[in-house]
Motif scaffolding. Structure first.
Motif, short mmCIF file in Angstrom:
data_model
loop_
_atom_site.label_atom_id
_atom_site.label_comp_id
_atom_site.label_asym_id
_atom_site.label_seq_id
_atom_site.Cartn_x
_atom_site.Cartn_y
_atom_site.Cartn_z
N UNK A 273 -2.29 -4.28 -6.62
CA UNK A 273 -1.18 -3.92 -5.96
C UNK A 273 -0.49 -5.32 -5.75
N UNK A 274 1.08 -5.48 -5.80
CA UNK A 274 1.39 -6.90 -5.61
C UNK A 274 2.47 -6.82 -4.31
N UNK A 275 2.40 -8.04 -3.66
CA UNK A 275 3.47 -8.25 -2.54
C UNK A 275 4.17 -9.36 -3.27
N UNK A 276 5.57 -9.20 -3.12
CA UNK A 276 6.58 -10.34 -3.68
C UNK A 276 6.69 -11.15 -2.50
N UNK A 277 6.24 -12.26 -2.39
CA UNK A 277 6.44 -13.12 -1.37
C UNK A 277 7.54 -14.05 -1.19
N UNK A 278 8.23 -14.41 -2.70
CA UNK A 278 9.44 -15.30 -2.66
C UNK A 278 9.77 -14.88 -3.97
N UNK A 279 11.25 -14.85 -4.03
CA UNK A 279 12.01 -14.67 -5.39
C UNK A 279 12.53 -13.43 -5.65
N UNK A 297 8.91 -6.89 -0.80
CA UNK A 297 8.86 -5.59 -1.65
C UNK A 297 7.27 -5.33 -2.00
N UNK A 298 6.67 -4.42 -1.87
CA UNK A 298 5.30 -4.11 -2.38
C UNK A 298 5.65 -3.05 -3.60
N UNK A 299 4.76 -3.69 -4.88
CA UNK A 299 4.89 -3.09 -6.16
C UNK A 299 3.65 -2.87 -6.63
N UNK A 300 3.79 -1.75 -7.73
CA UNK A 300 2.62 -1.52 -8.37
C UNK A 300 1.77 -0.27 -7.93
N UNK A 301 2.12 0.54 -7.05
CA UNK A 301 1.69 1.70 -6.47
C UNK A 301 1.60 2.70 -7.43
N UNK A 302 2.50 2.90 -8.27
CA UNK A 302 2.46 4.06 -9.18
C UNK A 302 1.22 3.96 -10.22
N UNK A 303 1.18 3.05 -10.65
CA UNK A 303 -0.33 2.92 -11.64
C UNK A 303 -1.34 3.42 -10.80
N UNK A 337 2.90 7.52 0.38
CA UNK A 337 4.20 7.53 1.31
C UNK A 337 5.09 6.34 0.66
N UNK A 338 4.40 5.15 0.31
CA UNK A 338 5.33 4.16 -0.10
C UNK A 338 6.09 4.72 -1.46
N UNK A 339 5.37 5.27 -2.42
CA UNK A 339 5.87 5.81 -3.51
C UNK A 339 6.85 7.01 -3.19
N UNK A 340 6.96 7.64 -2.35
CA UNK A 340 7.86 8.59 -1.78
C UNK A 340 9.34 7.88 -1.61
N UNK A 341 9.32 6.65 -1.10
CA UNK A 341 10.46 5.97 -0.97
C UNK A 341 11.14 5.06 -2.14
N UNK A 342 10.24 5.11 -3.14
CA UNK A 342 10.55 4.46 -4.38
C UNK A 342 11.05 5.47 -5.43
N UNK A 343 12.27 5.11 -6.07
CA UNK A 343 12.46 5.96 -7.15
C UNK A 343 11.71 6.34 -8.38
N UNK A 344 11.30 7.30 -8.82
CA UNK A 344 10.11 7.70 -9.66
C UNK A 344 9.74 6.57 -10.60
N UNK A 345 10.95 6.12 -11.29
CA UNK A 345 10.58 5.08 -12.38
C UNK A 345 10.50 3.73 -11.92
N UNK A 346 10.66 3.59 -10.76
CA UNK A 346 10.37 1.99 -10.28
C UNK A 346 9.14 1.52 -9.89
N UNK A 347 8.97 0.49 -9.84
CA UNK A 347 8.00 -0.47 -9.06
C UNK A 347 6.48 -0.17 -9.92
N UNK A 348 6.52 0.08 -11.12
CA UNK A 348 5.36 0.20 -11.95
C UNK A 348 4.37 0.95 -11.33
#
Length: 348
Positions: A273-279, A297-303, A337-348
């Motif tokens: 799982x990734x937390x975007x700290x900057x950029x 942003x927290x990324x990568x939960x879909x996988x 819960x996080x995935x429900x707030x993201x569009x299906x295709x997004x955030x890997x």
């Protein structure tokens, strides 16, 4: 300087005055600037690592009492702008005004058991007002300089004063009763968050650049402002997950990627799982860009929730810094819960 602006103001409203055929529109914007974890680079970093100076905890997602945050040393400076305008039935501007200004925080320096709090030095607020057909835009730059000297060299010349910090925020009020807030300029460092009239976090500066800040040239008090990359604020859930990732028992791995580098690619295996700290990161599915995300942003939960493969490609639009955490850092219910707030295709 107006520091008695700490309580949350009423939401923008209309006031009809039939005898004068006027409608009043009001709004407020507040930027809060703070130093996030791991953001300081170069020869100044050992001061933070040794505890002589300190990073800041992220401000809350809602600010109701700015003065309480200032007393608790939760930010380095704030820029508060309140604006109002009265419009006639034909949309023309009858009257308008603005108030507010910079609110400087403090810097606490510690040497062993001793602590010294130094007040920051503010610069004059810069404000412009633009009146057009059915709208008024008020723009305000506010900021200053920390009183703790920072040795640096610009243009080969040694300097002992710390660089300036500032934000430039704008409020546009319209005859139809609507308004909006923008962050049009800011110092490259530290982190800048912007809150609306209700005290809710709405915008963020997407990039902190300590090196560019130390070599500072452009400021609103000189020839020009410094441009800023702006992103939307993340959700309250993401802010809570960010705290768990950074403050958990297992520290995440901190990675830095150059502009244009891929954080993950669609279809490849994914177990973290990734937390975007900057950029700022772009999100692509099947070669089509779906959007951009910024710090927090927290990324990568879909996988992690589905087939173990990334569902999108995440590419660094700017240089980025991310915290990579193990899959079991966050419980499954929170990830769902996080995935429900993201569009299906997004955030890997």
């Amino acid at each position: 300087m107006d520091t008695t602006l700490c309580r949350r103001p009423p939401a923008p409203y209309r006031r009809n005055r039939p005898e004068e055929a006027r409608m009043r529109v009001e709004s407020q914007a507040t930027s809060v600037s703070w130093i996030p974890s791991e953001a300081v680079k170069g020869y100044t970093r050992p001061m933070f690592d040794a505890g002589i100076s300190h990073y800041d905890d992220p401000p809350p997602g809602r600010v109701d009492d700015l003065e309480a945050l200032r007393r608790a040393d939760r930010f380095r400076f704030a820029n508060v702008l309140r604006a109002w305008a009265e419009f006639g039935d034909d949309g023309r501007v009858i009257a308008h005004g603005a108030e507010g200004g910079g609110v400087m925080g403090s810097t606490t320096v510690r040497l062993g058991p001793l602590g010294l709090t130094l007040a920051a030095i503010s610069l004059p607020d810069l404000r412009t007002e633009t009146v057009g057909d059915g709208f008024v835009t008020v723009t305000q730059s506010a900021g200053g300089r920390t009183s703790f000297p920072m040795p640096r060299a610009t243009g080969g010349i040694p300097r002992w004063r710390s660089p300036l910090v500032w934000t430039t925020i704008s409020i546009t009020l319209r005859a139809d009763g609507t308004s909006d807030v923008t962050l049009s300029g800011a110092s490259p460092f530290p982190r800048h968050w912007v809150y609306d009239a209700a005290g809710q976090l709405i915008l963020k500066a997407g990039v902190t650049d300590f090196k560019a800040w130390a070599a500072q040239r452009a400021t609103p008090w000189g020839a020009e402002d410094s441009p800023v990359v702006v992103t939307a604020a993340e959700t309250a859930l993401e802010r809570e997950l960010s705290r768990l990732i950074m403050r958990g028992t297992r520290k995440p791995a901190i990675r830095e990627l150059k502009q244009g580098a891929a954080l993950v690619r669609q279809g490849e295996p994914g177990e973290s799982l990734f937390l975007l700290l900057d950029g700022v990161v772009t999100v692509d599915v099947d070669g089509r860009e779906l959007g951009q995300v910024g710090p927090g942003a927290v990324l990568g939960e879909r996988a992690l929730l589905e087939n173990g493969r990334r569902t999108a490609t995440l590419t660094a639009l700017t240089p980025i810094r991310v915290a990579e955490a193990a899959a079991d850092t966050i419980d499954r219910a929170a990830l769902e819960h996080l995935a429900q707030g993201h569009r299906r295709e997004e955030f890997a």
